[in-house]
Scaffold this motif. Structure first.
Motif, PDB file in Angstrom:
ATOM      1  N   ALA A  91       0.840  -1.212   0.000  1.00 53.89           N
ATOM      2  CA  ALA A  91       0.000   0.000   0.000  1.00 53.89           C
ATOM      3  C   ALA A  91       0.871   1.257   0.000  1.00 53.89           C
ATOM      4  O   ALA A  91       0.545   2.235  -0.680  1.00 53.89           O
ATOM      5  CB  ALA A  91      -0.936  -0.006   1.210  1.00 53.89           C
ATOM      6  N   ARG A  92       1.985   1.228   0.747  1.00 51.41           N
ATOM      7  CA  ARG A  92       2.883   2.389   0.755  1.00 51.41           C
ATOM      8  C   ARG A  92       3.482   2.627  -0.633  1.00 51.41           C
ATOM      9  O   ARG A  92       3.604   3.766  -1.080  1.00 51.41           O
ATOM     10  CB  ARG A  92       3.983   2.205   1.796  1.00 51.41           C
ATOM     11  N   VAL A  93       3.836   1.552  -1.327  1.00 52.45           N
ATOM     12  CA  VAL A  93       4.369   1.685  -2.685  1.00 52.45           C
ATOM     13  C   VAL A  93       3.301   2.263  -3.606  1.00 52.45           C
ATOM     14  O   VAL A  93       3.559   3.190  -4.378  1.00 52.45           O
ATOM     15  CB  VAL A  93       4.877   0.320  -3.218  1.00 52.45           C
ATOM     16  N   TRP A  94       2.096   1.715  -3.529  1.00 54.65           N
ATOM     17  CA  TRP A  94       1.002   2.202  -4.379  1.00 54.65           C
ATOM     18  C   TRP A  94       0.739   3.683  -4.101  1.00 54.65           C
ATOM     19  O   TRP A  94       0.612   4.481  -5.024  1.00 54.65           O
ATOM     20  CB  TRP A  94      -0.266   1.387  -4.133  1.00 54.65           C
ATOM     21  N   GLN A  95       0.681   4.043  -2.831  1.00 49.74           N
ATOM     22  CA  GLN A  95       0.404   5.429  -2.438  1.00 49.74           C
ATOM     23  C   GLN A  95       1.500   6.369  -2.952  1.00 49.74           C
ATOM     24  O   GLN A  95       1.210   7.471  -3.411  1.00 49.74           O
ATOM     25  CB  GLN A  95       0.286   5.528  -0.921  1.00 49.74           C
ATOM     26  N   ALA A  96       2.741   5.959  -2.894  1.00 47.77           N
ATOM     27  CA  ALA A  96       3.849   6.805  -3.350  1.00 47.77           C
ATOM     28  C   ALA A  96       3.786   7.067  -4.845  1.00 47.77           C
ATOM     29  O   ALA A  96       4.281   8.094  -5.318  1.00 47.77           O
ATOM     30  CB  ALA A  96       5.176   6.152  -3.000  1.00 47.77           C
ATOM     31  N   ARG A  97       3.161   6.164  -5.581  1.00 48.06           N
ATOM     32  CA  ARG A  97       3.069   6.306  -7.041  1.00 48.06           C
ATOM     33  C   ARG A  97       1.823   7.058  -7.487  1.00 48.06           C
ATOM     34  O   ARG A  97       1.641   7.275  -8.684  1.00 48.06           O
ATOM     35  CB  ARG A  97       3.080   4.922  -7.691  1.00 48.06           C
ATOM     36  N   ARG A  98       0.948   7.414  -6.561  1.00 49.72           N
ATOM     37  CA  ARG A  98      -0.323   8.044  -6.917  1.00 49.72           C
ATOM     38  C   ARG A  98      -0.457   9.393  -6.240  1.00 49.72           C
ATOM     39  O   ARG A  98      -0.511   9.482  -5.016  1.00 49.72           O
ATOM     40  CB  ARG A  98      -1.500   7.156  -6.471  1.00 49.72           C
ATOM     41  N   GLU A  99      -0.520  10.445  -7.019  1.00 49.25           N
ATOM     42  CA  GLU A  99      -0.680  11.789  -6.457  1.00 49.25           C
ATOM     43  C   GLU A  99      -2.047  11.980  -5.814  1.00 49.25           C
ATOM     44  O   GLU A  99      -2.174  12.675  -4.815  1.00 49.25           O
ATOM     45  CB  GLU A  99      -0.478  12.843  -7.546  1.00 49.25           C
ATOM     46  N   ASP A 100      -3.072  11.353  -6.380  1.00 53.61           N
ATOM     47  CA  ASP A 100      -4.429  11.536  -5.864  1.00 53.61           C
ATOM     48  C   ASP A 100      -4.647  10.841  -4.523  1.00 53.61           C
ATOM     49  O   ASP A 100      -5.636  11.094  -3.844  1.00 53.61           O
ATOM     50  CB  ASP A 100      -5.466  11.068  -6.880  1.00 53.61           C
ATOM     51  N   ALA A 101      -3.729   9.995  -4.101  1.00 50.53           N
ATOM     52  CA  ALA A 101      -3.893   9.280  -2.832  1.00 50.53           C
ATOM     53  C   ALA A 101      -3.625  10.173  -1.628  1.00 50.53           C
ATOM     54  O   ALA A 101      -4.098   9.881  -0.527  1.00 50.53           O
ATOM     55  CB  ALA A 101      -2.974   8.062  -2.798  1.00 50.53           C
ATOM     56  N   ASP A 102      -2.881  11.253  -1.816  1.00 51.44           N
ATOM     57  CA  ASP A 102      -2.541  12.116  -0.684  1.00 51.44           C
ATOM     58  C   ASP A 102      -3.764  12.758  -0.042  1.00 51.44           C
ATOM     59  O   ASP A 102      -3.800  12.961   1.166  1.00 51.44           O
ATOM     60  CB  ASP A 102      -1.559  13.204  -1.122  1.00 51.44           C
ATOM     61  N   ALA A 103      -4.774  13.089  -0.838  1.00 53.66           N
ATOM     62  CA  ALA A 103      -5.956  13.759  -0.316  1.00 53.66           C
ATOM     63  C   ALA A 103      -7.017  12.775   0.175  1.00 53.66           C
ATOM     64  O   ALA A 103      -8.028  13.184   0.726  1.00 53.66           O
ATOM     65  CB  ALA A 103      -6.560  14.662  -1.394  1.00 53.66           C
TER      66      ALA A 103
END
Length: 131
Positions: A91-103
């Motif tokens: 999940a951390r890897v996926w989140q780091a690759r997705r800008e929209d996950a920050d919000a």
């Protein structure tokens, strides 16, 4: 360097378990979609971890572990601490690759597939363990 020897074919039991897992994941996807979730990814692999389903509903992104067992309690107990660490790492890897996950609100859910019942969606089934 000599070539690697061929891998032995998976056993009948292993093939059967694999097919059961695929069916359970498909049922979980149907159940989530009917509840308004949009599926972002299935069987997402990153490093040593895998996430069965990544889904979004509104501002919530759920990393979903699917477990098929004879009972609800057995399915929930099958999500081990080691499995939780692997899912969290992916999940951390996926989140780091997705800008929209920050919000988004990120959480770890489970869908439990039990014979004779509609798949059970458990929101916040576990929290991300520390590295």
């Amino acid at each position: 360097m000599p070539p690697l020897p061929p891998r032995p074919a998976p056993s009948r039991k292993r093939r059967s378990a694999y097919r059961l897992g695929l069916r359970a994941e498909t049922l979980a996807v149907v159940a989530l979609r009917l509840r308004g979730w949009r599926i972002l990814a299935r069987r997402y692999k990153a490093g040593s971890g895998e996430i069965d389903i990544i889904a979004r509903k509104g501002d919530t992104i759920a990393f979903v572990e699917v477990k098929a067992r004879a009972t609800r309690d057995a399915a929930l107990a099958a999500i081990t601490a080691q499995g939780q660490r692997r899912i969290a790492a992916a999940a951390r890897v996926w989140q780091a690759r997705r800008e929209d996950a920050d919000a988004a609100v990120l959480r770890f859910d489970a869908v439990l597939v039990v014979p004779g019942r509609w798949p059970i969606h458990v929101a916040d089934a576990f929290t991300a363990p520390q590295r």
